[in-house]
Every structure is written in structure tokens, then in C-alpha cells.
Design an enzyme around this catalytic site. Structure first.
Site, mmCIF file in Angstrom:
data_model
loop_
_atom_site.group_PDB
_atom_site.id
_atom_site.type_symbol
_atom_site.label_atom_id
_atom_site.label_comp_id
_atom_site.label_asym_id
_atom_site.label_seq_id
_atom_site.Cartn_x
_atom_site.Cartn_y
_atom_site.Cartn_z
ATOM 1 N N THR A 1 0.832 -1.210 0.000
ATOM 2 C CA THR A 1 0.000 0.000 0.000
ATOM 3 C C THR A 1 0.864 1.256 0.000
ATOM 4 O OG1 THR A 1 -1.491 1.284 1.417
ATOM 5 C CG2 THR A 1 -0.140 -0.339 2.524
ATOM 6 N N ASP A 2 0.297 2.346 -0.521
ATOM 7 C CA ASP A 2 1.032 3.618 -0.477
ATOM 8 C C ASP A 2 1.241 4.086 0.966
ATOM 9 O OD1 ASP A 2 -1.623 4.320 0.072
ATOM 10 O OD2 ASP A 2 -1.716 5.954 -1.386
ATOM 11 N N GLU A 3 0.416 3.557 1.887
ATOM 12 C CA GLU A 3 0.502 4.033 3.280
ATOM 13 C C GLU A 3 1.840 3.716 3.933
ATOM 14 O OE1 GLU A 3 -2.781 3.597 5.892
ATOM 15 O OE2 GLU A 3 -4.246 3.867 4.301
ATOM 16 N N TYR B 1 -1.447 -0.168 11.135
ATOM 17 C CA TYR B 1 -1.695 -0.906 9.883
ATOM 18 C C TYR B 1 -0.542 -0.690 8.912
ATOM 19 C CZ TYR B 1 -3.286 -1.401 5.055
ATOM 20 O OH TYR B 1 -3.355 -1.707 3.709
ATOM 21 N N LYS C 1 2.271 -3.352 7.258
ATOM 22 C CA LYS C 1 2.469 -3.582 5.821
ATOM 23 C C LYS C 1 3.913 -3.260 5.422
ATOM 24 C CE LYS C 1 -0.313 -4.550 3.123
ATOM 25 N NZ LYS C 1 -0.836 -5.872 2.630
HETATM 26 P P1 NAD Z 1 -10.288 -6.723 2.946
HETATM 27 O O1 NAD Z 1 -10.207 -6.408 4.398
HETATM 28 O O2 NAD Z 1 -11.530 -6.422 2.188
HETATM 29 O O3 NAD Z 1 -9.992 -8.269 2.709
HETATM 30 C C1 NAD Z 1 -8.997 -8.965 3.380
HETATM 31 C C2 NAD Z 1 -9.241 -10.457 3.167
HETATM 32 O O4 NAD Z 1 -8.167 -11.170 3.824
HETATM 33 C C3 NAD Z 1 -10.547 -10.961 3.759
HETATM 34 O O5 NAD Z 1 -11.204 -11.800 2.845
HETATM 35 C C4 NAD Z 1 -10.104 -11.744 4.991
HETATM 36 O O6 NAD Z 1 -10.972 -12.813 5.316
HETATM 37 C C5 NAD Z 1 -8.721 -12.242 4.557
HETATM 38 N N1 NAD Z 1 -7.849 -12.524 5.704
HETATM 39 C C6 NAD Z 1 -7.608 -11.719 6.764
HETATM 40 N N2 NAD Z 1 -6.758 -12.324 7.622
HETATM 41 C C7 NAD Z 1 -6.445 -13.529 7.060
HETATM 42 C C8 NAD Z 1 -5.599 -14.601 7.446
HETATM 43 N N3 NAD Z 1 -4.917 -14.570 8.611
HETATM 44 N N4 NAD Z 1 -5.491 -15.663 6.632
HETATM 45 C C9 NAD Z 1 -6.195 -15.711 5.455
HETATM 46 N N5 NAD Z 1 -7.020 -14.740 5.064
HETATM 47 C C10 NAD Z 1 -7.149 -13.656 5.844
HETATM 48 O O7 NAD Z 1 -9.024 -6.001 2.307
HETATM 49 P P2 NAD Z 1 -8.853 -5.338 0.878
HETATM 50 O O8 NAD Z 1 -9.266 -3.928 0.946
HETATM 51 O O9 NAD Z 1 -9.423 -6.234 -0.151
HETATM 52 O O10 NAD Z 1 -7.251 -5.341 0.766
HETATM 53 C C11 NAD Z 1 -6.572 -6.473 0.213
HETATM 54 C C12 NAD Z 1 -5.084 -6.202 0.242
HETATM 55 O O11 NAD Z 1 -4.783 -5.040 -0.504
HETATM 56 C C13 NAD Z 1 -4.512 -5.959 1.631
HETATM 57 O O12 NAD Z 1 -3.266 -6.586 1.708
HETATM 58 C C14 NAD Z 1 -4.367 -4.456 1.717
HETATM 59 O O13 NAD Z 1 -3.313 -4.101 2.585
HETATM 60 C C15 NAD Z 1 -4.039 -4.123 0.281
HETATM 61 N N6 NAD Z 1 -4.436 -2.782 -0.170
HETATM 62 C C16 NAD Z 1 -5.713 -2.342 0.020
HETATM 63 C C17 NAD Z 1 -6.089 -1.101 -0.475
HETATM 64 C C18 NAD Z 1 -7.496 -0.576 -0.316
HETATM 65 O O14 NAD Z 1 -7.759 0.566 -0.670
HETATM 66 N N7 NAD Z 1 -8.435 -1.341 0.177
HETATM 67 C C19 NAD Z 1 -5.147 -0.308 -1.129
HETATM 68 C C20 NAD Z 1 -3.837 -0.782 -1.296
HETATM 69 C C21 NAD Z 1 -3.503 -2.031 -0.819
HETATM 70 O O1 DAU Z 2 -4.110 4.143 0.659
HETATM 71 C C1 DAU Z 2 -4.364 2.774 0.645
HETATM 72 C C2 DAU Z 2 -5.130 2.375 1.883
HETATM 73 O O2 DAU Z 2 -6.438 2.919 1.741
HETATM 74 C C3 DAU Z 2 -5.190 0.879 2.088
HETATM 75 O O3 DAU Z 2 -3.903 0.383 2.314
HETATM 76 C C4 DAU Z 2 -6.098 0.536 3.289
HETATM 77 O O4 DAU Z 2 -6.225 -0.865 3.426
HETATM 78 C C5 DAU Z 2 -7.446 1.152 3.049
HETATM 79 O O5 DAU Z 2 -8.271 0.919 4.181
HETATM 80 C C6 DAU Z 2 -7.323 2.646 2.794
HETATM 81 O O6 DAU Z 2 -6.899 3.346 3.996
HETATM 82 P P1 DAU Z 2 -7.533 4.763 4.411
HETATM 83 O O7 DAU Z 2 -7.355 4.932 5.866
HETATM 84 O O8 DAU Z 2 -7.068 5.838 3.519
HETATM 85 O O9 DAU Z 2 -9.080 4.438 4.040
HETATM 86 P P2 DAU Z 2 -10.454 4.762 4.787
HETATM 87 O O10 DAU Z 2 -11.536 4.399 3.831
HETATM 88 O O11 DAU Z 2 -10.502 4.190 6.155
HETATM 89 O O12 DAU Z 2 -10.405 6.344 4.927
HETATM 90 C C7 DAU Z 2 -10.278 7.177 3.783
HETATM 91 C C8 DAU Z 2 -10.245 8.618 4.257
HETATM 92 O O13 DAU Z 2 -11.538 8.952 4.798
HETATM 93 C C9 DAU Z 2 -9.258 8.878 5.391
HETATM 94 O O14 DAU Z 2 -8.700 10.170 5.241
HETATM 95 C C10 DAU Z 2 -10.122 8.841 6.646
HETATM 96 C C11 DAU Z 2 -11.461 9.360 6.161
HETATM 97 N N1 DAU Z 2 -12.641 8.805 6.860
HETATM 98 C C12 DAU Z 2 -12.763 7.451 6.945
HETATM 99 C C13 DAU Z 2 -13.837 6.891 7.592
HETATM 100 C C14 DAU Z 2 -13.956 5.388 7.713
HETATM 101 C C15 DAU Z 2 -13.617 9.650 7.367
HETATM 102 O O15 DAU Z 2 -13.519 10.886 7.256
HETATM 103 N N2 DAU Z 2 -14.689 9.074 8.001
HETATM 104 C C16 DAU Z 2 -14.835 7.737 8.164
HETATM 105 O O16 DAU Z 2 -15.824 7.299 8.800
#
Ligand code: NAD
Ligand code: DAU
Length: 340
Positions: free
Chosen positions: A124-126, A151, A155
Site C-alpha cells: 500500500t502507499d501508506e 496498519y 504492511k
Molecule cells: P479486505 O479487508 O476487504 O480483505 C482482506 C481479506 O483477507 C478478507 O477476505 C479476509 O478474510 C482475509 N484474511 C484476513 N486475515 C487472514 C488470514 N490470517 N489468513 C487468510 N485470510 C485472511 O481487504 P482489501 O481492501 O481487499 O485489501 C486487500 C489487500 O490489498 C490488503 O493486503 C491491503 O493491505 C491491500 N491494499 C488495500 C487497499 C485498499 O484501498 N483497500 C489499497 C492498497 C492495498
Molecule cells: O491508501 C491505501 C489504503 O487505503 C489501504 O492500504 C487501506 O487498506 C485502506 O483501508 C485505505 O486506507 P484509508 O485509511 O485511507 O481508508 P479509509 O476508507 O478508512 O479512509 C479514507 C479517508 O476517509 C481517510 O482520510 C479517513 C477518512 N474517513 C474514513 C472513515 C472510515 C472519514 O472521514 N470518516 C470515516 O468514517
């Protein structure tokens, strides 16, 4: 016949990746390994071709379970499995260290034992922390690692274990770092589905702090296609940023959702800020665009409209994932914030 081992394939991005991969290769078999935590949902896999997609319920921290499920000589391991929500990591980081760090290390060991062709770490970019509040500041592959949330720290640690596995054991690895995904089947704890769902129910939309934090949004299908490009063409040991050149302030995102649904902006409820809230993410995707020829295809207006339509048409899905554990999290996390 190609074979992939995909972890976290019942989650938001993993389940889309499985769809994109099955569409991209006719002769592909996927073992989809997922623990089905609160974020994983078999509904996300509905309609997939059972002959080419095999689901196995298991935890990536359980080495024997992974070895039992991972085919010998698998072409690639794609590690999506993670605890993924920043706010939950602020409440308790232990599960993040377990799954995101220890789980990744165990998977690397298993990939080595099974002779996997390539290990693709979905990062992730985070991990690069926050950017200054200037429109010309971007994350590149050379930006320093500086995670600010538990988090992000987990990562970042996982990335280091991936690097170490390559340097020490010669495993072929690549790392992808994407920004904020949006699209179908995203768990409603994340900003966009939470705001759509609350707006549909005329409930307050909890916006952290001044609402001016910037996130760089990409449609989930674009992200998954980019991951396949990196798998196919990425140089071993390298990291690729993935982004759609779409940085937006949270208030712009939330306002766009309300406008699309024809709901009043008075539903927006400013609430106490997230601890350690990163101010700005913005990705420079020049490397993946120029070296691998990938470019995001879905624009923000189109992607947001499709996403909103999906949630409007799938209220049963939202209701089912919001029951149980999520209800408790929502009450615990938001009730006092919204009441203030
Ligand atoms: P998500 O939370 O929707 O899904 C995570 C999945 O992993 C779920 O199906 C969960 O059951 C499974 N899981 C959790 N713990 C596990 C374990 N111990 N063993 C096996 N399975 C397990 O997450 P997402 O948003 O789909 O993100 C997927 C990946 O992409 C993550 O690695 C996250 O860090 C990365 N990522 C997410 C975003 C985003 O915006 N959501 C952006 C960049 C990178
Ligand atoms: O940038 C990539 C990441 O994006 C992934 O690695 C993470 O898994 C994914 O959860 C996401 O992280 P963020 O913290 O950026 O996403 P989130 O949707 O939780 O929040 C997006 C923005 O919105 C952040 O600035 C916080 C704000 N927010 C979020 C929630 C849940 C609010 O203002 N109110 C809220 O209730």
C-alpha cells in the site's frame, strides 16, 4: 495450465482479482485461500467458475494449512490477505502484526518450499506515510518508508520480509503499492461504502477532522489489472506504485456521493479526527505506465457512478455484511463521535 495461489481472495480486492485473472487466462487454476474474517465473504465469490477456482478456508498464519493447499510448482502466490482497516489497527494492533507480518513470512516460507515461480506482495502507499499539503508532492518508488499507523507499519514490515526472502533465498518477488481502492463489494467500514450506505439510510456521514485530507482513488478493477501486469512483466525484486492520478479531498468525495444520490449536504457530520491521520496521499504512477505500459482505464466519475449503482442494487449484501461483528464495531467506534 497456469496456477495461482491467491490469499485473501474472499475480500474486496482479492475477489475482484480472482475475477480479473480468470478472465485474463483461459488455462488458469486458482486456489483461493482465505480465513473468512469479518471482512471476508463467500458472497463475494458468487458466480465464479468452480472448475477453475477452488476456495479453501484457512489462515495464512497456519503453515501446515497453507502447505496443504498450495500446489507444488505453483506459478505465483498473490498475497492479498491482511487486516486492512486503519481505524481497527488504532484500536488494537496485534491482529495486524499476526496476519500482515507473521502471515506474510509464513507464506514466503511456504512459497519457497513449494517452489513458487513468483511471489507478489500486495502492499500500500501508506507504507510511505504522508505527503506535504502541496499539489506537486507525490509518492514515487524511491520515497522513504515512513508508516504512521499500526496498519501501515505492519504492511511496511511485511515488505521488508519479502525483500529479505529474495536477498537471502533468491525467491522471485515483486511488490505493488496502490492507493485507495473503491468499487463493488468493499466492506462498509471504508469511506466510500460507509458514506453511500449511511446516505441511503439518511444517517449522518461521519467526516474526520476538517475533511480536507487527500486520498488518491483508483477503481478496483484497474488495480487488479495492474497487479497482473506487474506479475507478468515486473522486474524481480522491484516495487511498483499503482495509481490513477486521482487525488481528492475527503469532502469532495463525500459531496460527490451525496450529489449523485440527491441527498442533502446537511447529512455530513464533522467528527473527531483519526489519531495520526495522514494528511495527503498522491501516487506518481510513471514507472508502471512507462516500463510496463499499464494505465488506469476507469475515470472517477464513471467509477463512482458504477460503485454507487452497485450498492443501490445490492442492499441485501450490505445488510448481511453489516450484521454481527460490524454492528458492534460501528457502535463502539462511531456512536460517541456522532453524538458529540
Ligand atoms: P479486505 O479487508 O476487504 O480483505 C482482506 C481479506 O483477507 C478478507 O477476505 C479476509 O478474510 C482475509 N484474511 C484476513 N486475515 C487472514 C488470514 N490470517 N489468513 C487468510 N485470510 C485472511 O481487504 P482489501 O481492501 O481487499 O485489501 C486487500 C489487500 O490489498 C490488503 O493486503 C491491503 O493491505 C491491500 N491494499 C488495500 C487497499 C485498499 O484501498 N483497500 C489499497 C492498497 C492495498
Ligand atoms: O491508501 C491505501 C489504503 O487505503 C489501504 O492500504 C487501506 O487498506 C485502506 O483501508 C485505505 O486506507 P484509508 O485509511 O485511507 O481508508 P479509509 O476508507 O478508512 O479512509 C479514507 C479517508 O476517509 C481517510 O482520510 C479517513 C477518512 N474517513 C474514513 C472513515 C472510515 C472519514 O472521514 N470518516 C470515516 O468514517
Amino acid at each position: 495450465m497456469k496456477s495461482f495461489f491467491v490469499t485473501g481472495g474472499a475480500g474486496f480486492i482479492g475477489s475482484e482479482f480472482v475475477r480479473v485473472a480468470l478472465k485474463s487466462y483461459e488455462n488458469l487454476k486458482i486456489v483461493d485461500f482465505d480465513a473468512l474474517t469479518y471482512a471476508g465473504n463467500l458472497e463475494n465469490l458468487r458466480g465464479l467458475d468452480d472448475a477453475r477456482h477452488i476456495f479453501v478456508k484457512g489462515d495464512i498464519c497456519d503453515k501446515q494449512a497453507v502447505l496443504d493447499a498450495m500446489p507444488e510448482g505453483v506459478d505465483a502466490v498473490f498475497n492479498f490477505a491482511a487486516e486492512s482497516h486503519v481505524d481497527r489497527s488504532i484500536e488494537s494492533a496485534n491482529e495486524f502484526v499476526e496476519t500482515n507480518v507473521l502471515g506474510t513470512q509464513i507464506l514466503l516460507d511456504c512459497a519457497r518450499e513449494r517452489g513458487a515461480g513468483r511471489f507478489v506482495q500486495i502492499s500500500t502507499d501508506e507504507v510511505m506515510g504522508t505527503l506535504p499539503e502541496r499539489d506537486d508532492a507525490f509518492f514515487t518508488e524511491d520515497s522513504p518508508i515512513a508508516p504512521n499507523s499500526p496498519y501501515a507499519a505492519s504492511k511496511a514490515a511485511a515488505e521488508q520480509f519479502v525483500r529479505a526472502a529474495r536477498e537471502t533465498f533468491g525467491i522471485d518477488t515483486v511488490v505493488t503499492r496502490c492507493g485507495n481502492n473503491y468499487g463493488f463489494r468493499q466492506f462498509p467500514e471504508k469511506l466510500i461504502p460507509l458514506m453511500i450506505s449511511n446516505a441511503l439510510n439518511d444517517e449522518p456521514l461521519p467526516l474526520y477532522g476538517d475533511g480536507r485530507n487527500v486520498r488518491d482513488w483508483i477503481f478496483v478493477t484497474d488495480h487488479c489489472e495492474a497487479i497482473l501486469e506487474v506479475y507478468e512483466k515486473g522486474s524481480s525484486g522491484e516495487t511498483y506504485n499503482i495509481g490513477a492520478r486521482n487525488p481528492l479531498r475527503n469532502i469532495e468525495v463525500v459531496s460527490g456521493i451525496l450529489d449523485h444520490l440527491g441527498k442533502p449536504h446537511s447529512l455530513i457530520k464533522p467528527v473527531e479526527d483519526r489519531l495520526g491521520h495522514d494528511r495527503r496521499y498522491a501516487i506518481d504512477p510513471t514507472r508502471i505506465e512507462t516500463e510496463l505500459g499499464w494505465k488506469a482505464r476507469i475515470g472517477w466519475e464513471e467509477g463512482l457512478a458504477k460503485t454507487i449503482e452497485w450498492y443501490v442494487s445490492n442492499e441485501d449484501w450490505i445488510a448481511s455484511v453489516k450484521s454481527g461483528e460490524y454492528q458492534e464495531f460501528y457502535e463502539r467506534y462511531y456512536s460517541h463521535r456522532i453524538a458529540q
